[in-house]
Write a protein that holds these residues in place. Structure first.
Motif, PDB file in Angstrom:
ATOM      1  N   ALA A  14      44.338  49.313  30.440  1.00 52.57           N
ATOM      2  CA  ALA A  14      43.630  49.134  29.165  1.00 52.57           C
ATOM      3  C   ALA A  14      42.803  47.849  29.199  1.00 52.57           C
ATOM      4  N   GLY A  15      43.388  46.763  29.724  1.00 45.21           N
ATOM      5  CA  GLY A  15      42.657  45.496  29.830  1.00 45.21           C
ATOM      6  C   GLY A  15      41.454  45.615  30.753  1.00 45.21           C
ATOM      7  N   ILE A  16      41.650  46.309  31.873  1.00 44.10           N
ATOM      8  CA  ILE A  16      40.548  46.488  32.831  1.00 44.10           C
ATOM      9  C   ILE A  16      39.424  47.295  32.191  1.00 44.10           C
ATOM     10  N   ARG A  17      39.801  48.432  31.588  1.00 46.76           N
ATOM     11  CA  ARG A  17      38.770  49.303  31.003  1.00 46.76           C
ATOM     12  C   ARG A  17      37.980  48.568  29.920  1.00 46.76           C
ATOM     13  N   GLU A  18      38.694  47.813  29.094  1.00 46.15           N
ATOM     14  CA  GLU A  18      38.075  47.071  27.989  1.00 46.15           C
ATOM     15  C   GLU A  18      36.868  46.264  28.485  1.00 46.15           C
ATOM     16  N   VAL A  19      37.062  45.516  29.558  1.00 47.62           N
ATOM     17  CA  VAL A  19      35.996  44.633  30.033  1.00 47.62           C
ATOM     18  C   VAL A  19      34.948  45.383  30.854  1.00 47.62           C
ATOM     19  N   VAL A  20      35.393  46.331  31.696  1.00 45.30           N
ATOM     20  CA  VAL A  20      34.424  47.053  32.533  1.00 45.30           C
ATOM     21  C   VAL A  20      33.440  47.818  31.660  1.00 45.30           C
ATOM     22  N   TYR A  21      33.962  48.500  30.635  1.00 44.90           N
ATOM     23  CA  TYR A  21      33.053  49.289  29.797  1.00 44.90           C
ATOM     24  C   TYR A  21      32.165  48.397  28.944  1.00 44.90           C
ATOM     25  N   GLN A  22      32.633  47.169  28.688  1.00 45.44           N
ATOM     26  CA  GLN A  22      31.790  46.237  27.931  1.00 45.44           C
ATOM     27  C   GLN A  22      30.701  45.620  28.814  1.00 45.44           C
ATOM     28  N   ARG A  23      31.063  45.290  30.077  1.00 43.04           N
ATOM     29  CA  ARG A  23      30.187  44.455  30.898  1.00 43.04           C
ATOM     30  C   ARG A  23      29.332  45.225  31.893  1.00 43.04           C
ATOM     31  N   SER A  24      29.716  46.464  32.242  1.00 45.34           N
ATOM     32  CA  SER A  24      28.929  47.173  33.259  1.00 45.34           C
ATOM     33  C   SER A  24      27.824  47.981  32.600  1.00 45.34           C
ATOM     34  N   LEU A  25      26.845  48.362  33.402  1.00 45.74           N
ATOM     35  CA  LEU A  25      25.709  49.113  32.880  1.00 45.74           C
ATOM     36  C   LEU A  25      26.131  50.519  32.460  1.00 45.74           C
ATOM     37  N   PRO A  26      25.599  51.007  31.335  1.00 46.27           N
ATOM     38  CA  PRO A  26      25.949  52.356  30.867  1.00 46.27           C
ATOM     39  C   PRO A  26      25.743  53.436  31.928  1.00 46.27           C
ATOM     40  N   LEU A  27      24.654  53.344  32.696  1.00 45.99           N
ATOM     41  CA  LEU A  27      24.392  54.357  33.717  1.00 45.99           C
ATOM     42  C   LEU A  27      25.544  54.429  34.723  1.00 45.99           C
ATOM     43  N   SER A  28      26.109  53.260  35.060  1.00 45.43           N
ATOM     44  CA  SER A  28      27.170  53.232  36.066  1.00 45.43           C
ATOM     45  C   SER A  28      28.537  53.595  35.508  1.00 45.43           C
ATOM     46  N   THR A  29      28.726  53.466  34.195  1.00 50.42           N
ATOM     47  CA  THR A  29      30.047  53.776  33.637  1.00 50.42           C
ATOM     48  C   THR A  29      30.096  55.149  32.975  1.00 50.42           C
ATOM     49  N   ALA A  30      28.932  55.828  32.874  1.00 52.81           N
ATOM     50  CA  ALA A  30      28.893  57.104  32.147  1.00 52.81           C
ATOM     51  C   ALA A  30      29.916  58.093  32.697  1.00 52.81           C
ATOM     52  N   ARG A  31      30.035  58.137  34.028  1.00 50.34           N
ATOM     53  CA  ARG A  31      30.970  59.108  34.602  1.00 50.34           C
ATOM     54  C   ARG A  31      32.061  58.413  35.409  1.00 50.34           C
ATOM     55  N   VAL A  73      46.763  45.232  43.296  1.00 48.43           N
ATOM     56  CA  VAL A  73      47.097  44.040  42.526  1.00 48.43           C
ATOM     57  C   VAL A  73      48.578  43.778  42.713  1.00 48.43           C
ATOM     58  N   ALA A  74      48.906  42.776  43.497  1.00 51.89           N
ATOM     59  CA  ALA A  74      50.312  42.460  43.746  1.00 51.89           C
ATOM     60  C   ALA A  74      50.402  40.946  43.921  1.00 51.89           C
ATOM     61  N   THR A  75      51.059  40.478  44.978  1.00 52.08           N
ATOM     62  CA  THR A  75      51.053  39.039  45.239  1.00 52.08           C
ATOM     63  C   THR A  75      49.615  38.568  45.422  1.00 52.08           C
ATOM     64  N   GLY A  76      48.877  39.275  46.237  1.00 52.08           N
ATOM     65  CA  GLY A  76      47.446  39.037  46.392  1.00 52.08           C
ATOM     66  C   GLY A  76      46.665  40.153  45.721  1.00 52.08           C
ATOM     67  N   ILE A  77      45.335  39.994  45.730  1.00 52.00           N
ATOM     68  CA  ILE A  77      44.468  41.012  45.126  1.00 52.00           C
ATOM     69  C   ILE A  77      43.380  41.362  46.127  1.00 52.00           C
ATOM     70  N   GLY A  78      43.270  42.650  46.464  1.00 52.68           N
ATOM     71  CA  GLY A  78      42.252  43.064  47.426  1.00 52.68           C
ATOM     72  C   GLY A  78      41.780  44.464  47.114  1.00 52.68           C
ATOM     73  N   ALA A  79      40.681  44.849  47.752  1.00 52.71           N
ATOM     74  CA  ALA A  79      40.129  46.174  47.497  1.00 52.71           C
ATOM     75  C   ALA A  79      39.774  46.864  48.801  1.00 52.71           C
ATOM     76  N   GLY A  80      39.920  48.181  48.804  1.00 50.02           N
ATOM     77  CA  GLY A  80      39.399  49.019  49.874  1.00 50.02           C
ATOM     78  C   GLY A  80      38.231  49.801  49.300  1.00 50.02           C
ATOM     79  N   ALA A 111      45.689  39.905  32.153  1.00 49.37           N
ATOM     80  CA  ALA A 111      45.402  40.013  33.591  1.00 49.37           C
ATOM     81  C   ALA A 111      44.420  41.151  33.832  1.00 49.37           C
ATOM     82  N   GLY A 112      44.620  42.258  33.122  1.00 45.76           N
ATOM     83  CA  GLY A 112      43.696  43.384  33.239  1.00 45.76           C
ATOM     84  C   GLY A 112      42.280  42.986  32.855  1.00 45.76           C
TER      85      GLY A 112
END
Lengths: 412, 412
Positions: A351-368, A226-233, A316-317
């Motif tokens: 904190a912002g990222i975790r807030e939404v991921v744990y709310q929106r993703s499936l429990p099975l995928s966020t358990a670990r 997360v900088a000027t642009g946003i990308g993932a590996g 932003a998170g």
């Protein structure tokens, strides 16, 4: 009922896929790469490989000087078994991390330890000949300055700020790299160094650097810059996922819900990058009356305790989290690493990222699921470029050796 | 400047990664699996492998009866070179595709051709012992009925309607499969058949079946099943991407923009499945005054020319397209295959999907993207279950043979 056993050992039953045995062989190097001396018997016990297989592999690595005998092990009698350990000083790697406006060239050993490095301002828009000539000249100077004078070069790894067709080492329609489309990067560098040249996207090598040095053995890792642009590996099933034309991991132009009021430079509306990329965040702070020209200025404000900046980073998170929640459902990673300049603003972004991921993703995928800040930070790119070469060279050497042995054996 | 060539042939320069040579070996089987007879020289020319390597590999496959000599080739003099071809009848595979309310068990040959099959209504909720005992008994009956009486069984492949930890063959927290969590599926089936047992999620095997039979060589393929639920099987870099706990590909609970008014059974709002899954579409049609209890009824209405149903299917395509646009940016697939019951409504669904994907995804990622309907359709699952076994058995046999040869050679 017909019950006819195959000529396969039972241990490979349900082993998942045909590469299981070869993964075990690769594990042998992973094991040795920690630098810990071990006997052949210990290696056999840890890997589950036959002692005769271990013996053959060790022989090949000794012949290539990639491992060395070290000291003596305690023995229950007779000739003491010798321990062997990885010899990271056997070769050096040239690693380069090229950004839009600066570049780093480093020498590392085979364990990825940086021996020497040079950083310089440059413009990727000067074109491939100018930039790559600088890489070659800088590497040559670093090699000349290194103790010993002329070390063996194992290969060159280089990261570029755009999509790359990894198998040929050529950039493919890179948006901010005029003159680079289809350029033969390995061919150019091999005029100076006749060694393997491996080229990849900069975020891909950051993912590899982070994974191989900080999270070894984690086969499903998502690195988000997360900088000027946003990308993932994306590392999936232990392999970098590059996609059909090397364009995988483009999170910046994913549509964020309820953000259609934002117009992106790509021509669409609601793109994540237009909402929370560096320029967008800086503009948002300026509108609120603060001095901020870049993402680094926003980070400085947040780290200085400015509540408005902290709120902006946290939001932003959340927006990034909305997109990452989809990534989690789709890819089921075990680790998400957040890097890039905005990650330096600390826990507020996470904190912002975790807030939404744990709310929106499936429990099975966020358990670990772990969501963490980059540990390798600015060195992730160089480490990844180096590890790309190390993995290639060790892997190729081992496979070539195995095939050569098999062929020789078949001819008897 | 230091220029020290490595002990690697130049052809492996920039080859991408250490598995390149092994991929070539795998390509040898892919080549032979088309059934076309070829000489050793032809195989060497096509794969680029050394003739001595080809000779060793062919010897191994002949010894395992997986290939056979066929006829004679034209020769320029001397002893005519013999052609060899894959021998798909050497073994049979037991393939099972288990859904929530029905199951299929089939025998196939090593080319994935179905020799015999049985379909039955069952309830996955009856638990693993009941369901798997039916699979074993049905397979036994099919084997007994097959010409020859007692063919060699290469292995068992089985797809289940929930997340599976592929390496152990155990379901992990499957939502619609009470009693199956952590159950040792391979162990249970190996009481009847002492052969490798490979277990995976049903959408994953559909992806594998579609890819291996319809799009061989396509290493980046996304298979999307749209029926009662919505899920995807991801093939990336040539491998099924299963994620950390086998939960990858869950598209059904991705949040769709502007759909927060819809409440999903998962407890969140705006999920794709709550918007366009089978029950949602059927309910939508009922509200508009049409008879529709299931996704199949909606498809029947659309295929019958009902404009309201066609409009609903097309809008479902657009909503699915919104999520797939993100998948395209993230994974950069070359092919997206749409399967499942709703795909039988024809071009309307595809048109809606294409409309949004081509609007929302990056031009670089869509330039060569194909979005197509499933060709394998209802047989995709069985074909994938069979192919999972074939790939495992051929791959494992070859790697074991190579390692054995290398070990034998090293001991001389």
């Amino acid at each position: 009922m017909s019950v006819i056993p195959l000529p396969l050992p039972i241990r490979s039953v349900a082993a998942g896929n045909g590469s299981a045995v070869f993964s075990q062989a690769a594990d042998l190097f992973q094991l040795l790469r920690d630098g810990e001396p071990r006997t052949r018997a210990e290696l056999a016990a840890i890997t589950g490989l036959a002692r005769s297989t271990i013996a053959a592999r060790v022989e090949t690595l000794l012949a290539a000087d990639l491992i060395s005998p070290v000291g003596e092990a305690a023995s229950s009698g007779g000739r003491p078994p010798s321990r062997i350990a990885f010899n990271p000083a056997a070769r050096v790697v040239i690693a380069a991390d090229i950004g839009a406006s600066h570049g780093v060239v480093a020498l590392t050993d085979l364990a990825g330890t940086v021996l020497a490095s040079t950083t310089a301002d440059l413009s990727i828009a000067d074109g491939p000949e100018t930039v790559l000539a600088w890489v070659a000249a800088t590497a040559g100077k670093l090699l000349a300055d290194t103790a010993g004078g002329a070390p063996d070069v194992a290969g060159i790894g280089i990261g570029l700020p755009g999509p790359v067709e990894h198998t040929t080492g050529r950039p493919t329609n890179p948006p901010i790299m005029p003159g680079w489309d289809g350029f033969d990067v390995p061919g150019f560098l091999q005029r100076s160094f006749l060694v393997p040249v491996l080229v990849d996207n900069d975020v891909n090598i950051m993912a590899l650097g982070e994974q191989s040095t900080q999270w070894p053995g984690d086969d499903n890792l998502l690195f988000v810059k997360v900088a000027t642009g946003i990308g993932a590996g994306i590392i999936g099933g232990g392999q970098l996922q590059r996609g059909a034309v090397g364009a995988a991991g483009d999170l910046g132009h994913v549509r964020v819900p309820n953000a259609d009021h934002v117009i992106c430079r790509c021509g669409n509306t609601g793109c994540l990058e237009a909402l929370v990329g560096g320029p967008a965040l800086a503009a948002q702070m300026r509108e609120l009356g603060f001095e901020a020209r870049s993402v680094r200025d926003v980070v400085a404000l947040a780290r200085g305790g400015n509540g408005t900046a902290i709120a902006a980073v946290r939001q932003a998170g959340r927006d990034i989290g909305t997109v990452l929640a989809t990534c989690v459902n789709l890819l089921n990673p075990s680790t998400i690493v957040i890097g890039g300049a905005l990650a330096e603003s600390g826990e507020h972004l996470l904190a912002g990222i975790r807030e939404v991921v744990y709310q929106r993703s499936l429990p099975l995928s966020t358990a670990r699921l772990r969501i963490v800040a980059s540990r390798a930070m600015e060195s992730a790119g160089i480490l990844g470029a180096a590890m790309m070469v190390v993995q290639h060279v060790l892997g190729a050497a081992m496979i070539e050796a195995t095939l050569a042995q098999a062929t020789a054996s078949a001819q008897h």
